[in-house]
Design a protein around this motif. Structure first.
Motif, PDB file in Angstrom:
ATOM      1  N   ARG A 128     120.555  31.026  -9.862  1.00 47.79           N
ATOM      2  CA  ARG A 128     120.063  31.107  -8.479  1.00 47.79           C
ATOM      3  C   ARG A 128     119.042  32.231  -8.329  1.00 47.79           C
ATOM      4  NH1 ARG A 128     125.898  30.246  -5.695  1.00 47.79           N
ATOM      5  NH2 ARG A 128     126.488  31.345  -7.623  1.00 47.79           N
ATOM      6  N   MET A 129     118.158  32.033  -7.363  1.00 48.92           N
ATOM      7  CA  MET A 129     117.004  32.917  -7.200  1.00 48.92           C
ATOM      8  C   MET A 129     117.070  33.668  -5.881  1.00 48.92           C
ATOM      9  SD  MET A 129     113.992  30.458  -8.677  1.00 48.92           S
ATOM     10  CE  MET A 129     114.130  29.740 -10.323  1.00 48.92           C
ATOM     11  N   LEU A 130     116.145  34.623  -5.733  1.00 50.09           N
ATOM     12  CA  LEU A 130     116.098  35.425  -4.518  1.00 50.09           C
ATOM     13  C   LEU A 130     115.881  34.548  -3.292  1.00 50.09           C
ATOM     14  CD1 LEU A 130     116.226  38.297  -3.404  1.00 50.09           C
ATOM     15  CD2 LEU A 130     113.778  38.524  -3.864  1.00 50.09           C
ATOM     16  N   GLY A 131     115.160  33.464  -3.466  1.00 54.55           N
ATOM     17  CA  GLY A 131     114.931  32.551  -2.355  1.00 54.55           C
ATOM     18  C   GLY A 131     116.164  31.783  -1.919  1.00 54.55           C
ATOM     19  N   ASP A 132     117.270  31.889  -2.669  1.00 54.43           N
ATOM     20  CA  ASP A 132     118.496  31.153  -2.347  1.00 54.43           C
ATOM     21  C   ASP A 132     119.463  31.932  -1.462  1.00 54.43           C
ATOM     22  OD1 ASP A 132     117.745  28.925  -3.920  1.00 54.43           O
ATOM     23  OD2 ASP A 132     118.513  29.885  -5.736  1.00 54.43           O
ATOM     24  N   VAL A 133     119.163  33.183  -1.144  1.00 54.31           N
ATOM     25  CA  VAL A 133     120.121  33.986  -0.391  1.00 54.31           C
ATOM     26  C   VAL A 133     120.245  33.481   1.037  1.00 54.31           C
ATOM     27  CG1 VAL A 133     119.762  36.028  -1.820  1.00 54.31           C
ATOM     28  CG2 VAL A 133     118.391  35.722   0.261  1.00 54.31           C
ATOM     29  N   GLN A 134     121.416  33.684   1.613  1.00 50.40           N
ATOM     30  CA  GLN A 134     121.692  33.261   2.987  1.00 50.40           C
ATOM     31  C   GLN A 134     121.616  34.420   3.975  1.00 50.40           C
ATOM     32  OE1 GLN A 134     125.448  31.121   3.058  1.00 50.40           O
ATOM     33  NE2 GLN A 134     124.970  30.068   1.141  1.00 50.40           N
ATOM     34  N   THR A 135     121.738  35.625   3.473  1.00 50.56           N
ATOM     35  CA  THR A 135     121.568  36.849   4.267  1.00 50.56           C
ATOM     36  C   THR A 135     120.442  37.648   3.634  1.00 50.56           C
ATOM     37  OG1 THR A 135     123.909  36.927   4.880  1.00 50.56           O
ATOM     38  CG2 THR A 135     122.670  38.981   5.060  1.00 50.56           C
ATOM     39  N   ASP A 136     119.587  38.220   4.463  1.00 49.93           N
ATOM     40  CA  ASP A 136     118.476  38.998   3.904  1.00 49.93           C
ATOM     41  C   ASP A 136     119.008  40.195   3.121  1.00 49.93           C
ATOM     42  OD1 ASP A 136     115.992  37.675   4.718  1.00 49.93           O
ATOM     43  OD2 ASP A 136     116.756  38.008   6.738  1.00 49.93           O
ATOM     44  N   VAL A 137     118.298  40.504   2.029  1.00 50.61           N
ATOM     45  CA  VAL A 137     118.798  41.492   1.085  1.00 50.61           C
ATOM     46  C   VAL A 137     117.639  42.271   0.480  1.00 50.61           C
ATOM     47  CG1 VAL A 137     118.745  39.873  -0.865  1.00 50.61           C
ATOM     48  CG2 VAL A 137     120.351  41.797  -0.922  1.00 50.61           C
ATOM     49  N   CYS A 138     117.906  43.518   0.103  1.00 52.26           N
ATOM     50  CA  CYS A 138     116.947  44.289  -0.682  1.00 52.26           C
ATOM     51  C   CYS A 138     117.720  45.121  -1.706  1.00 52.26           C
ATOM     52  CB  CYS A 138     116.067  45.180   0.197  1.00 52.26           C
ATOM     53  SG  CYS A 138     116.945  46.436   1.150  1.00 52.26           S
ATOM     54  N   VAL A 139     117.182  45.180  -2.915  1.00 47.95           N
ATOM     55  CA  VAL A 139     117.784  45.982  -3.976  1.00 47.95           C
ATOM     56  C   VAL A 139     116.706  46.858  -4.596  1.00 47.95           C
ATOM     57  CG1 VAL A 139     119.625  44.346  -4.460  1.00 47.95           C
ATOM     58  CG2 VAL A 139     117.486  44.170  -5.716  1.00 47.95           C
ATOM     59  N   THR A 140     117.114  48.006  -5.091  1.00 44.03           N
ATOM     60  CA  THR A 140     116.163  48.995  -5.591  1.00 44.03           C
ATOM     61  C   THR A 140     116.120  49.026  -7.110  1.00 44.03           C
ATOM     62  OG1 THR A 140     117.785  50.775  -5.639  1.00 44.03           O
ATOM     63  CG2 THR A 140     116.600  50.432  -3.573  1.00 44.03           C
ATOM     64  N   ALA A 141     114.977  49.432  -7.621  1.00 46.83           N
ATOM     65  CA  ALA A 141     114.791  49.709  -9.049  1.00 46.83           C
ATOM     66  C   ALA A 141     113.666  50.730  -9.151  1.00 46.83           C
ATOM     67  CB  ALA A 141     114.453  48.433  -9.823  1.00 46.83           C
ATOM     68  N   VAL A 142     113.414  51.210 -10.353  1.00 51.01           N
ATOM     69  CA  VAL A 142     112.315  52.156 -10.594  1.00 51.01           C
ATOM     70  C   VAL A 142     111.490  51.641 -11.757  1.00 51.01           C
ATOM     71  CG1 VAL A 142     111.715  54.504 -11.326  1.00 51.01           C
ATOM     72  CG2 VAL A 142     113.605  54.138  -9.714  1.00 51.01           C
ATOM     73  N   SER A 143     110.170  51.662 -11.585  1.00 46.69           N
ATOM     74  CA  SER A 143     109.273  51.252 -12.655  1.00 46.69           C
ATOM     75  C   SER A 143     109.146  52.377 -13.679  1.00 46.69           C
ATOM     76  CB  SER A 143     107.894  50.909 -12.097  1.00 46.69           C
ATOM     77  OG  SER A 143     106.956  50.756 -13.146  1.00 46.69           O
ATOM     78  N   LEU A 144     109.483  52.084 -14.912  1.00 44.34           N
ATOM     79  CA  LEU A 144     109.362  53.079 -15.971  1.00 44.34           C
ATOM     80  C   LEU A 144     107.896  53.336 -16.318  1.00 44.34           C
ATOM     81  CD1 LEU A 144     111.373  54.727 -17.621  1.00 44.34           C
ATOM     82  CD2 LEU A 144     111.319  52.945 -19.375  1.00 44.34           C
ATOM     83  N   VAL A 145     107.027  52.412 -15.930  1.00 49.54           N
ATOM     84  CA  VAL A 145     105.597  52.539 -16.234  1.00 49.54           C
ATOM     85  C   VAL A 145     104.966  53.692 -15.462  1.00 49.54           C
ATOM     86  CG1 VAL A 145     103.361  51.366 -16.146  1.00 49.54           C
ATOM     87  CG2 VAL A 145     105.417  50.094 -16.786  1.00 49.54           C
ATOM     88  N   ASN A 146     105.297  53.798 -14.167  1.00 51.15           N
ATOM     89  CA  ASN A 146     104.649  54.814 -13.338  1.00 51.15           C
ATOM     90  C   ASN A 146     105.621  55.575 -12.447  1.00 51.15           C
ATOM     91  OD1 ASN A 146     105.291  52.847 -11.486  1.00 51.15           O
ATOM     92  ND2 ASN A 146     103.172  52.186 -11.145  1.00 51.15           N
ATOM     93  N   ALA A 147     106.916  55.375 -12.647  1.00 52.29           N
ATOM     94  CA  ALA A 147     107.973  56.081 -11.905  1.00 52.29           C
ATOM     95  C   ALA A 147     107.996  55.739 -10.419  1.00 52.29           C
ATOM     96  CB  ALA A 147     107.863  57.594 -12.098  1.00 52.29           C
ATOM     97  N   GLN A 148     107.367  54.652 -10.024  1.00 52.47           N
ATOM     98  CA  GLN A 148     107.386  54.262  -8.623  1.00 52.47           C
ATOM     99  C   GLN A 148     108.664  53.502  -8.286  1.00 52.47           C
ATOM    100  OE1 GLN A 148     103.999  52.114  -7.180  1.00 52.47           O
ATOM    101  NE2 GLN A 148     102.719  53.932  -7.056  1.00 52.47           N
ATOM    102  N   PRO A 149     109.246  53.779  -7.102  1.00 54.70           N
ATOM    103  CA  PRO A 149     110.390  52.981  -6.660  1.00 54.70           C
ATOM    104  C   PRO A 149     109.949  51.559  -6.349  1.00 54.70           C
ATOM    105  CG  PRO A 149     109.706  54.509  -4.939  1.00 54.70           C
ATOM    106  CD  PRO A 149     108.885  54.836  -6.144  1.00 54.70           C
ATOM    107  N   ARG A 150     110.821  50.614  -6.639  1.00 51.40           N
ATOM    108  CA  ARG A 150     110.546  49.211  -6.350  1.00 51.40           C
ATOM    109  C   ARG A 150     111.695  48.644  -5.522  1.00 51.40           C
ATOM    110  NH1 ARG A 150     105.229  48.521  -7.049  1.00 51.40           N
ATOM    111  NH2 ARG A 150     104.560  49.413  -9.038  1.00 51.40           N
ATOM    112  N   VAL A 151     111.368  47.943  -4.468  1.00 53.69           N
ATOM    113  CA  VAL A 151     112.370  47.287  -3.640  1.00 53.69           C
ATOM    114  C   VAL A 151     112.128  45.789  -3.714  1.00 53.69           C
ATOM    115  CG1 VAL A 151     113.329  47.011  -1.333  1.00 53.69           C
ATOM    116  CG2 VAL A 151     112.598  49.273  -2.109  1.00 53.69           C
TER     117      VAL A 151
END
Length: 375
Positions: A128-151
């Motif tokens: 299942r994919m992000l487009g399959d969610v029934q409630t809106d959601v956000c999850v965090t990560a960090v790019s190791l390439v440039n240390a920028q946060p990703r949501v």
């Protein structure tokens, strides 16, 4: 906000609020979070006499690391019990001896192989994919390439690049790729992502800011907040669930006080996560007053994020307190079922009594919503 605008009363909420659930990172201690969520789900179902999966009661679920995994599952419409079963079955394998590297040469590599984690998440999310969610959601990560946060977020933002075709298993791997524990993970659209706990171990403020980025009503039909003044705070309710407050840090202070790279490498994650988590809690409480509730029991024992020997003991800490239940009754049940005499602090009354908080809220709203280029 103009001075002539109506001021909300300090009584219990009379309309549904835009509700946010925020779930911390914490590795194996995430089992405590999902057991707490089981109790929250059961309590709300009993109060409302309506059998709903917990995610259906929120407008946005924000998660980091282990909390990101739970957030994605709840957003799919799975029950808290189903998420708990995932943890009970697979945590002993993910952090077990079969996945651990023990040779001294392995100190130059992540402590655990990812095979068990990958298998568990791929089987659980089943393509299942992000487009399959029934409630809106956000999850965090960090790019190791440039240390920028990703949501990574569902499609509640009108502008921006859609990531609906990202698999939930990939996002779960990325948000939980804790440095020194697991290797970085690449998704369909991004490479070399690591654990979101590096930037947002407690994602409460991430969820709060993301709520102001909604370009449409939530999937429950609740209008998003539009301003960070007193009236806006009165339209929010935030439940933040932690993975347990450490009673003592899981390391030898006398040793770490004068330690170098090798020793700090083993414990930096513990210090970073705990300090971030507590700071965000203080800021969130200051902004939201009574509309914010943090459930984060104090642990009876120090527990590292990969300690699987004490998993079962976490169950004993997951019961809701009377104050927890009062908050849920006040903010998550219809006003005709709730009790207007509840002694839950009114955020509106708090803001009126605390002008600095109101000013801080307005400034943060303008500044943080403008940070969308990082997401």
């Amino acid at each position: 906000m103009g001075a002539d605008q109506p001021i909300p009363s300090a009584a219990a909420p009379t309309t549904a609020r835009f509700s946010i659930l925020a779930l911390d990172g914490g590795g194996a201690r995430g089992y405590l979070s999902v057991k707490i969520l089981e109790h929250v789900e059961a309590h709300l179902n009993a109060l409302t006499r309506e059998d709903l999966p917990l995610g259906a009661r929120f407008d946005l679920i924000a998660g980091t690391s282990t909390g990101g995994i739970a957030a994605l599952a709840l957003a799919l419409g799975l029950t808290a019990h189903e998420v708990s079963a995932l943890y009970e079955t697979h945590i002993p394998q993910i952090f077990g001896p079969a996945m651990r590297r023990f040779r001294w040469t392995d100190s130059f590599r992540p402590r655990y192989r990812t095979a068990a984690l990958r298998r568990a998440l791929q089987a659980f999310f089943a393509g299942r994919m992000l487009g399959d969610v029934q409630t809106d959601v956000c999850v965090t990560a960090v790019s190791l390439v440039n240390a920028q946060p990703r949501v990574f977020r569902s499609n509640y933002v009108k502008s921006g690049i859609s990531r609906n075709d990202e698999t939930l298993a990939d996002l779960a791997m990325a948000t939980s790729a804790a440095p020194t524990f697991f290797e970085a993970h690449s998704t369909q659209h991004m490479t070399d992502l690591v654990d979101g706990s590096l930037c947002a171990s407690n994602p409460t403020l991430v969820g709060l800011v993301e709520a102001f980025r909604f370009s449409r009503p939530s999937r429950r039909g609740i209008s998003p907040p539009h301003d960070l003044g007193a009236l806006c705070l009165y339209h929010l309710a935030v439940l933040s669930v932690g993975t347990g407050e450490q009673c003592a840090m899981p390391y030898d202070l006398d040793h770490l006080r004068t330690a170098g790279t090798l020793a700090w490498g083993a414990h930096f994650h513990d210090v970073s996560m705990e300090s971030q988590t507590q700071l965000v809690h203080l800021l969130s409480k200051g902004l939201l007053g009574g509309a914010y509730r943090r459930i984060n029991p104090r642990l009876d024992f120090p527990m590292a994020i990969d300690n699987i020997r004490k998993i079962a003991a976490l169950k004993n800490l997951s019961e809701l307190s009377e104050d927890d239940e009062a908050f849920l009754r006040a903010y998550f049940t219809p006003p005709w079922e709730g009790d207007s005499s509840l002694s839950v602090e009114s955020p509106a009354a708090t803001v009126l009594e605390d002008a600095p908080r109101k000013l801080m809220a307005g400034c943060l709203g303008r500044d943080l919503v403008g940070m969308s280029t990082l997401y």
